[in-house]
Design a protein around this motif. Sequence first.
Motif, PDB file in Angstrom:
ATOM      1  N   GLU A 159      58.495  45.821 -81.158  1.00  0.00           N
ATOM      2  CA  GLU A 159      59.490  44.665 -80.890  1.00  0.00           C
ATOM      3  C   GLU A 159      60.213  44.248 -79.244  1.00  0.00           C
ATOM      4  OE1 GLU A 159      60.703  42.821 -83.531  1.00  0.00           O
ATOM      5  OE2 GLU A 159      58.880  44.178 -84.258  1.00  0.00           O
ATOM      6  N   ARG A 160      60.204  45.644 -78.410  1.00  0.00           N
ATOM      7  CA  ARG A 160      60.314  45.297 -76.789  1.00  0.00           C
ATOM      8  C   ARG A 160      58.678  44.874 -76.482  1.00  0.00           C
ATOM      9  NH1 ARG A 160      58.646  47.730 -72.337  1.00  0.00           N
ATOM     10  NH2 ARG A 160      60.539  47.230 -70.484  1.00  0.00           N
ATOM     11  N   THR A 161      57.584  45.225 -77.203  1.00  0.00           N
ATOM     12  CA  THR A 161      56.605  45.073 -77.029  1.00  0.00           C
ATOM     13  C   THR A 161      56.035  43.067 -77.120  1.00  0.00           C
ATOM     14  OG1 THR A 161      55.067  46.852 -76.042  1.00  0.00           O
ATOM     15  CG2 THR A 161      53.549  44.691 -76.056  1.00  0.00           C
ATOM     16  N   LEU A 162      56.888  42.477 -78.638  1.00  0.00           N
ATOM     17  CA  LEU A 162      56.464  41.606 -78.466  1.00  0.00           C
ATOM     18  C   LEU A 162      57.150  40.524 -78.219  1.00  0.00           C
ATOM     19  CD1 LEU A 162      54.243  40.653 -81.366  1.00  0.00           C
ATOM     20  CD2 LEU A 162      56.311  40.735 -82.720  1.00  0.00           C
TER      21      LEU A 162
ATOM     22  N   GLY B 244      54.916  35.793 -76.920  1.00  0.00           N
ATOM     23  CA  GLY B 244      53.387  35.077 -77.711  1.00  0.00           C
ATOM     24  C   GLY B 244      54.128  33.826 -79.103  1.00  0.00           C
ATOM     25  N   ILE B 245      53.043  33.909 -80.070  1.00  0.00           N
ATOM     26  CA  ILE B 245      53.111  32.529 -81.083  1.00  0.00           C
ATOM     27  C   ILE B 245      54.024  33.804 -82.311  1.00  0.00           C
ATOM     28  CG2 ILE B 245      51.261  32.946 -82.273  1.00  0.00           C
ATOM     29  CD1 ILE B 245      51.541  29.819 -83.616  1.00  0.00           C
ATOM     30  N   ARG B 246      53.702  34.983 -82.622  1.00  0.00           N
ATOM     31  CA  ARG B 246      54.416  35.719 -83.458  1.00  0.00           C
ATOM     32  C   ARG B 246      55.800  36.500 -82.878  1.00  0.00           C
ATOM     33  NH1 ARG B 246      51.074  38.126 -87.066  1.00  0.00           N
ATOM     34  NH2 ARG B 246      49.710  37.660 -86.160  1.00  0.00           N
ATOM     35  N   GLU B 247      56.620  36.087 -83.545  1.00  0.00           N
ATOM     36  CA  GLU B 247      58.037  36.210 -83.612  1.00  0.00           C
ATOM     37  C   GLU B 247      58.583  37.176 -83.839  1.00  0.00           C
ATOM     38  OE1 GLU B 247      60.210  32.740 -85.131  1.00  0.00           O
ATOM     39  OE2 GLU B 247      58.730  31.491 -84.255  1.00  0.00           O
ATOM     40  N   PRO B 248      59.614  38.561 -83.450  1.00  0.00           N
ATOM     41  CA  PRO B 248      59.965  39.980 -83.834  1.00  0.00           C
ATOM     42  C   PRO B 248      60.725  39.204 -84.853  1.00  0.00           C
ATOM     43  CG  PRO B 248      60.598  38.767 -81.700  1.00  0.00           C
ATOM     44  CD  PRO B 248      60.067  37.645 -81.706  1.00  0.00           C
ATOM     45  N   VAL B 249      60.950  40.172 -85.686  1.00  0.00           N
ATOM     46  CA  VAL B 249      62.105  40.696 -86.857  1.00  0.00           C
ATOM     47  C   VAL B 249      63.001  41.009 -85.848  1.00  0.00           C
ATOM     48  CG1 VAL B 249      60.454  40.915 -88.221  1.00  0.00           C
ATOM     49  CG2 VAL B 249      61.147  42.899 -87.074  1.00  0.00           C
ATOM     50  N   PHE B 250      63.150  41.546 -84.581  1.00  0.00           N
ATOM     51  CA  PHE B 250      63.973  42.174 -83.511  1.00  0.00           C
ATOM     52  C   PHE B 250      64.299  41.859 -82.637  1.00  0.00           C
ATOM     53  CE2 PHE B 250      67.471  44.974 -82.832  1.00  0.00           C
ATOM     54  CZ  PHE B 250      68.857  45.001 -83.601  1.00  0.00           C
ATOM     55  N   PRO B 251      65.043  40.784 -81.734  1.00  0.00           N
ATOM     56  CA  PRO B 251      63.963  40.431 -80.560  1.00  0.00           C
ATOM     57  C   PRO B 251      65.036  41.696 -79.302  1.00  0.00           C
ATOM     58  CG  PRO B 251      65.315  38.438 -81.811  1.00  0.00           C
ATOM     59  CD  PRO B 251      65.338  40.140 -83.172  1.00  0.00           C
TER      60      PRO B 251
ATOM     61  N   ALA C 238      51.309  32.169 -91.076  1.00  0.00           N
ATOM     62  CA  ALA C 238      51.152  33.958 -91.183  1.00  0.00           C
ATOM     63  C   ALA C 238      50.732  34.224 -89.615  1.00  0.00           C
ATOM     64  CB  ALA C 238      49.264  34.077 -91.972  1.00  0.00           C
ATOM     65  N   GLN C 239      50.249  33.670 -88.506  1.00  0.00           N
ATOM     66  CA  GLN C 239      50.365  33.653 -86.972  1.00  0.00           C
ATOM     67  C   GLN C 239      51.909  34.365 -86.829  1.00  0.00           C
ATOM     68  OE1 GLN C 239      48.617  30.274 -85.190  1.00  0.00           O
ATOM     69  NE2 GLN C 239      46.482  31.391 -85.956  1.00  0.00           N
ATOM     70  N   ARG C 240      52.455  33.598 -86.881  1.00  0.00           N
ATOM     71  CA  ARG C 240      54.138  33.617 -86.767  1.00  0.00           C
ATOM     72  C   ARG C 240      55.048  35.198 -87.551  1.00  0.00           C
ATOM     73  NH1 ARG C 240      57.492  28.622 -87.207  1.00  0.00           N
ATOM     74  NH2 ARG C 240      58.939  29.664 -86.247  1.00  0.00           N
ATOM     75  N   ILE C 241      54.641  35.577 -88.246  1.00  0.00           N
ATOM     76  CA  ILE C 241      55.339  36.686 -88.826  1.00  0.00           C
ATOM     77  C   ILE C 241      54.704  37.588 -88.619  1.00  0.00           C
ATOM     78  CG2 ILE C 241      55.789  38.252 -90.677  1.00  0.00           C
ATOM     79  CD1 ILE C 241      57.182  35.629 -91.358  1.00  0.00           C
ATOM     80  N   ASP C 242      56.353  38.893 -88.541  1.00  0.00           N
ATOM     81  CA  ASP C 242      56.004  40.357 -86.791  1.00  0.00           C
ATOM     82  C   ASP C 242      55.706  40.906 -88.702  1.00  0.00           C
ATOM     83  OD1 ASP C 242      56.136  42.693 -86.185  1.00  0.00           O
ATOM     84  OD2 ASP C 242      57.988  42.312 -85.026  1.00  0.00           O
TER      85      ASP C 242
END
Length: 546
Positions: free
Chosen positions: A289-292, A297-304, A235-239
């Motif tokens: 997505e840019r910020t993420l 962090g642990i949360r991974e962007p759906v579009f780097p 749950a923590q890793r989903i954007d």
Amino acid sequence: MLDLKADETTNTASTIDVLEHDDAVQTFPLSGVRLHLTLGAICICLFLITIEITIVNTALITIANDLLSFDRSSWIVTAYLLTYVGFLIIFSKLSDILGRKPILLFSIAWFTLWAGICGAAQTTSQLIIFRAFQGIGAAGVYSSCMIIVFELFPAPKVPFVAAGVSMVTALSLVLGPVLGGLINRSNQWRWVFLFNVPAGILTVVMLQFLLPRNFPNALSDEKRHGVQIRLRDFAQRIDYLGAFALLAASVFMVVALENAGLRHPWKSPIVAVPITISGILWLLFVFWERTLTIKKGIREPVFPWSFLNNRLSFGLFLTDFLLGPPSLVAIYSLPQRFQVVNGSSPLGAGIKLLPYTAVTSISSMLMSALASKAQIPVLYIIIFCSVCQTVGFGLLSYIPLSETVSSAQFGYQSLAAFGTGANMTLLIVMSPYLVTKKDAAIAQGAIGQFRYMGAVIGVAIVTCTLNSYVQSHLSVILSREQLNQLLASVLAIEKLPEHLQSPVRLVMAEAYNLQIRILMGFSAAQLVAAFLMWQRNQVKFVLGGE
């Protein structure tokens, strides 16, 4: 060997290093008959989800006539594509976290379930909703299958295998319209959905036994030992915000385009408000997505953000996006023209579309093989094929306004299809080599996502164009009641007085020509976007031994 040449970005160079490193340590657990059966099951999966787009196109007129909803028929296509687009990258990320096999099996089962439910739909609204749920499963199938293909084989064999898989996808373009026409000969359009059920069950059973539980044999300790990530960590890793913004932005844009011109003027709040909301959501998506990506962090962007920050990868995804409308809208528009203007049966329309679908399949295999054997820089071929698309659609958009089928248009179809099919494969094969290995899985999802996102927007634009043109030009010669009947079912043309039937068909013919001119514009823009991938030393790939 695989020879990749690039000069000016550290991204490409690092990708080469990562690929070489991975081949040195990564093992490939499948071989022999089991490997080929697994690849066959994956090809069946890709065939099913792709043919569900093309088989519906020749059945669309029959479905619309049966459910009295010609003016809403495009939603049967776009509902499927919207959720397909919205969940591709999400499923790519889920397969990274939860594993390839469980995500793939769940996606096939979900797709199969909703395909059966689509076959039971009694109203247009029901069918649109059911198709949206079916598209979610298709997104998971596509992203999982494409990732697995790249993990089943060592790097030197990937271009060849990817070309073969693309050939299977292209084959679905050939067979879909014809099968859709055959099914509709008996007016049993529900079987365009129901035939997926036995095939889907078969692939679930095959992959359950063929694919190893912890596939792939990845490098992380977590995957090497088959340890499933805990739900809390998952749950923590989903954007969530990025996934929501991407899907909502696409939905609001399509809603606005579908309503514009026919039911409401462009200045109407029903059109202006969704467009505004869509624009805000797109900006939110890019910013988030840019910020993420920067935060790491642990949360991974759906579009780097790195996909857009690097010129080569940005050019790749932009070209892929612009390829979406030519690759799908022609298969959506041309069968309708053959049935509405030329009076063809659904089967006849499917057969008349064969020059486009067959050449798409042939060129997808031929040009990738040419790039490999002749060591021609891939970008040169992409540019050449974009020119073929532009010229082909340009000629096709100016065919005579007539109720008879011009033989010249089959040649124009072939020229446009040649460029479209080749670029579909070449962009897929290039994608792993323009991003880092860490982002390779999500890049595969992004390639499909961007292409179908372009296709969704393309379908919405051409639908808006056709509806607006038909309403403005036919309102002069038809009564309001006659026009409403026509928008509900094109069978209404045959019920018009004889002296009105031919003028109505000619107006429809010009509307379809306008749709093809829009595809010419997308193809020309694709040519410009491809130059963003220009380098001093162009990327090449050569198939050979290990």
